[in-house]
Design an enzyme around this catalytic site. Sequence first.
Site, short mmCIF file in Angstrom:
data_model
loop_
_atom_site.label_atom_id
_atom_site.label_comp_id
_atom_site.label_asym_id
_atom_site.label_seq_id
_atom_site.Cartn_x
_atom_site.Cartn_y
_atom_site.Cartn_z
N CYS A 1 0.83 -1.21 0.00
CA CYS A 1 0.00 0.00 0.00
C CYS A 1 0.86 1.25 0.00
O CYS A 1 1.42 1.65 1.03
CB CYS A 1 -0.92 -0.02 1.22
SG CYS A 1 -1.91 1.47 1.38
N CYS B 1 -0.36 4.11 2.20
CA CYS B 1 -0.12 3.91 3.64
C CYS B 1 1.36 4.13 3.97
O CYS B 1 1.69 4.74 4.98
CB CYS B 1 -0.45 2.49 4.08
SG CYS B 1 -1.95 1.79 3.40
N ASP B 2 2.25 3.61 3.14
CA ASP B 2 3.65 3.52 3.54
C ASP B 2 4.64 4.33 2.70
O ASP B 2 5.82 4.41 3.05
CB ASP B 2 4.09 2.03 3.52
CG ASP B 2 3.28 1.20 4.51
OD1 ASP B 2 2.93 1.75 5.58
OD2 ASP B 2 2.97 0.04 4.22
#
Length: 327
Positions: A142, A145-146
Amino acid sequence: MEIAKNGTPEIRKVIVIGSGPAGLTAALYSARANLKPLVFEGSQPGGQLMITTEVENYPGFEHGIMGPELMDIMRKQAVRFGAESVFRNIVKADLSNRPFKITDEEGKEYFAETLIVSTGASAKWIGIDSEKKFMGYGVSSCATCDGFFFRGMKVVVIGGGDTAMEEANYLTRHASEVILIHRRNEFRASKIMQDRSKSNPKIRFVLDSVVEEILGKEEENKKYVTGVKVKNVKTNEISEIDCSGVFVAIGHKPNSDIFKGSLEMDENGYLITKKSSSETNIEGVFACGDVQDHYYRQAITAAGTGCMSAIDAERYLELKEYELSKA
Ligand code: NAP
């Protein structure tokens, strides 16, 4: 079978299947509505956030929060209002009669007037040992997200579909260079997404190639990625590419298999809900989170649709009660 105090089968008002942000939010709202939801936590209690490290984009946590901690808080919040967790998988759902009947992996049956399906989606992984070893420590599925953790660093994206193109483009906001590795020399991605990636000077393509190993280091209690070992499938030549992060973007699979033949789904298995609602094609069955959303796929949007499902279930139950009282 769950047996009520009077010896008859227990019929729950609400059963939630799945325990990611969607399921636990649905549990919280239905618990606060006094519906005493039973939550089946499934094979990955807490869902996909359990394999993420820090979550920085969930509103309310100014300094970020670790994914597993966030899920633990969500569970405790739902339990505080009367939600009940069962750490088992549901393997069968019979939606042809009312109450609905679901069966867990040990063969125990449960009955419910409404079902909230929040079984999520699972990222597909390439399936090599080193991928598992560095998951959450440089290996992610992701970028939203990261990606932020790789500011100014080199990262690799694996895949050749729209997700890979989208992740690669997104990652150029943070990374110094994005190397997209794809197993063929043609992309499955739409032309517009391909063009966007090809015209991005920060993206480099390594084609006809597969990642054989993710390289990294383990020091005391620190693990990090240093590169990937790549094989060219046409020449069998092996090479190494330095990088600090690896984003596997080879697709997601909605966890909807047990509903095949009963709930409407699209060609990829995502459950179809009615517009501006979480209702499925079966009255009393609601779907939320990644099992019905392949577009946003964020913890916060999953939590939002979880809330919708609980409200939809509550209103459905109220209406049924009213109809019964008038009958
Ligand atoms: P996808 O279209 O199925 O593409 C998966 C890619 O991963 C393919 O290029 C495939 O290679 C590769 N792949 C699969 N298994 C692999 C393995 N074991 N090792 C290496 N590579 C592997 O999946 P997706 O990109 O996630 O897209 C899913 C759906 O969502 C699509 O309909 C897509 O259009 C849609 N989507 C749309 C958008 C958008 O419009 N903004 C964004 C994301 C997704 P091969 O090509 O060789 O099979």
